[in-house]
Design an enzyme around this catalytic site. Structure first.
Site, PDB file in Angstrom:
ATOM      1  N   TYR A   1       0.909  -1.168  -0.022  1.00 22.27           N
ATOM      2  CA  TYR A   1       0.086   0.069  -0.078  1.00 22.27           C
ATOM      3  C   TYR A   1       0.704   1.276  -0.101  1.00 22.27           C
ATOM      4  O   TYR A   1       1.948   1.615   0.849  1.00 22.27           O
ATOM      5  CB  TYR A   1      -0.905   0.105   1.192  1.00 22.27           C
ATOM      6  CG  TYR A   1      -1.690   1.084   1.244  1.00 22.27           C
ATOM      7  CD1 TYR A   1      -2.830   1.056   0.454  1.00 22.27           C
ATOM      8  CD2 TYR A   1      -1.779   2.330   2.120  1.00 22.27           C
ATOM      9  CE1 TYR A   1      -3.874   2.357   0.369  1.00 22.27           C
ATOM     10  CE2 TYR A   1      -2.393   3.446   2.135  1.00 22.27           C
ATOM     11  CZ  TYR A   1      -3.488   3.374   1.187  1.00 22.27           C
ATOM     12  OH  TYR A   1      -4.396   4.619   1.309  1.00 22.27           O
TER      13      TYR A   1
ATOM     14  N   ASP B   1       9.273   2.718  -0.141  1.00 26.50           N
ATOM     15  CA  ASP B   1       8.253   3.453   0.698  1.00 26.50           C
ATOM     16  C   ASP B   1       8.447   3.129   2.145  1.00 26.50           C
ATOM     17  O   ASP B   1       7.956   2.202   2.474  1.00 26.50           O
ATOM     18  CB  ASP B   1       6.696   2.994   0.091  1.00 26.50           C
ATOM     19  CG  ASP B   1       5.859   3.798   0.599  1.00 26.50           C
ATOM     20  OD1 ASP B   1       5.996   4.307   1.714  1.00 26.50           O
ATOM     21  OD2 ASP B   1       4.785   3.639   0.148  1.00 26.50           O
TER      22      ASP B   1
ATOM     23  N   LYS C   1       4.278  10.119   8.097  1.00 26.55           N
ATOM     24  CA  LYS C   1       3.955   9.730   9.574  1.00 26.55           C
ATOM     25  C   LYS C   1       4.747  10.216  10.562  1.00 26.55           C
ATOM     26  O   LYS C   1       4.501  11.426  10.992  1.00 26.55           O
ATOM     27  CB  LYS C   1       3.797   8.228   9.657  1.00 26.55           C
ATOM     28  CG  LYS C   1       2.655   7.441   8.596  1.00 26.55           C
ATOM     29  CD  LYS C   1       2.371   6.348   8.876  1.00 26.55           C
ATOM     30  CE  LYS C   1       1.369   5.431   7.827  1.00 26.55           C
ATOM     31  NZ  LYS C   1      -0.032   5.826   8.073  1.00 26.55           N
TER      32      LYS C   1
END
Ligand code: HOZ
Length: 430
Positions: free
Chosen positions: A149, A244, A272
């Site tokens: 994802y 990622d 994040k």
């Protein structure tokens, strides 16, 4: 735990209002709790390892804001930094010194980011990194891994993890076929499929994008040699390797997964933790590549709120707290939790496989650890849902999906780990 149950409960009416307002009642699908067949929680306060719902119930929190809350919620140093920054105004529309400070802190910890650019979300960071990779190589195809994802940019929703797999959405409506066709999807941890993909399309693949530790199908560690194979194969073909690290960056240590596994990607995406709980994303990497980004080069990418001073302040304060010895303690807490969960499951007669990389953890309701999405998807989701509900009823908040990571934070002390294990001892018997 205080419980505002009965006639004074606020949650049911708030849920009804949210459902009348937002698609599925939420502003991000994983918050809907559908996969665990529970009424969604509305959370209105967080402090340290705890969150409180709108009826005043307190939970030990392992959602961790989906990753950013590595220090726990409302950390004093972060709060003070954000408050101080807010007194100087919010977005000012020009470069702020805090952007330079956070950028330098990131580069010190992750030297492969020779230059970087801040965005407002991880999705934006990934979207921009792919555009850059295509421009730099003059190629169109992107390789991703099933269950990976990378946010919700069109081309990356193909066989994606997180909410896409949780809600069993096969890709996404609205993504043009021509766009999806530019994405080749391979099984995670399968080096030979990668070799075959490059052999089938030599000189046509712009980049391979990977979560170095898959964390959106539950936590799945890279097999020995897999990341090395990605590095060697992309290099040999002239394609780029994009890590990622939106989840793993500053989670698996200050240098992220790239330091932990000793692999240097060409480009990295972050989000994040670097924003300490405020909206943020970043992409960066080799200077020759990043110098293609406008206005230094022809690859356009922009953002009114990029480098927002409050996000920068929160990120700087967060990174300053992340000293190496604190990662050792964090990892020890996560290991105590993982091994205790395994024992509790065995005592409850439940066959589960517990995957842990650093402070990322998943209890897979299947007998052994999955190595890819296809295997992860065979987990017993109904059993996870029962476990989730039993833990929630005992004051422990887990991610409301079998396929999302638990995030252990530096605020989880022995008392919270013990509380989770005590609850699990009962929940595994439900
Ligand atoms: N997808 C993120 C966790 N895997 C959380 C963000 C969200 O989708 O709400």
């Amino acid at each position: 735990m205080t419980a505002g149950t009965g006639t004074d409960a606020r949650t049911p009416a708030l849920v009804a209002r949210a459902e009348a307002l937002f698609p599925g009642g939420v502003n991000s699908p994983v918050r809907a709790f559908r996969a665990v067949a529970r009424t969604p929680l509305l959370l209105e306060r967080g402090e340290g390892p705890h969150v409180w719902d709108t009826d005043g119930r307190r939970y030990v929190d392992f959602i961790g804001a989906w990753g950013p809350a590595i220090l726990g919620h409302g950390h004093r140093a972060v709060l003070e930094a954000v408050t101080a920054a807010a007194k100087n105004g919010f977005a000012l529309g020009a470069t702020h010194p805090l952007e330079i400070e956070l950028g330098e802190a990131i580069r010190r910890a992750m030297p492969s980011l020779e230059r970087l650019r801040f965005t407002s979300s991880g999705t934006e960071a990934v979207m921009s990194a792919l555009r850059l990779a295509r421009a730099a190589t003059g190629r169109d195809l992107i390789v991703k891994f099933a269950g990976g994802y990378h946010g919700h940019a069109d081309g990356l929703l193909v066989e994606a993890g997180s909410g896409v797999v949780t809600h069993a959405i096969p890709g996404s409506a609205g993504v043009p076929e021509a766009t999806a066709a530019q994405t080749l999807v391979l099984p995670y941890n399968d080096s030979s499929s990668l070799t075959l993909a490059f052999a089938a399309d030599p000189g046509r693949i712009a980049a391979v994008i990977v979560e170095p530790v898959a964390a959106n199908i539950g936590v799945v560690a890279p097999a020995p040699g897999f990341l090395e194979h990605l590095r060697e194969t992309t290099h040999a073909d002239g394609a780029l390797l994009i890590f990622d690290e939106v989840i793993t960056g500053f989670r698996l240590g200050p240098g992220g997964a790239q330091a932990r596994f000793g692999i240097k990607p060409d480009l990295t995406t972050l989000g994040k933790i670097i924003g300490g709980g405020m909206p943020i994303g970043a992409y960066g990497g080799r200077a020759d590549l990043m110098n293609l980004v406008a206005p230094a080069g022809p690859v356009y990418q922009a953002g009114t709120l990029s480098g927002h001073p409050l996000s920068m302040a929160a990120g700087i304060a967060t990174l300053a707290e992340l000293r190496p010895e604190r990662y050792l303690a964090l990892e020890a807490s996560a290991e105590t939790l993982a091994s205790g969960l395994q024992e509790a499951a065995a005592a409850g007669g439940r066959q589960v496989a517990i995957s842990r990389v650093g402070s990322l953890l998943t209890v897979f309701f299947r007998p052994d650890l999955p190595t890819d999405a296809a295997e992860a998807l065979t987990s017993d989701r109904a059993a996870y849902a029962r476990f989730f509900g039993a833990m929630l009823d005992r004051g422990i908040l887990l991610p409301p999906s079998q396929f999302e990571a638990w995030f252990v934070s530096m605020a989880h002390g022995p008392a919270e780990i013990e509380a989770a294990l005590e609850a699990a001892g009962q929940a595994f018997r439900v």
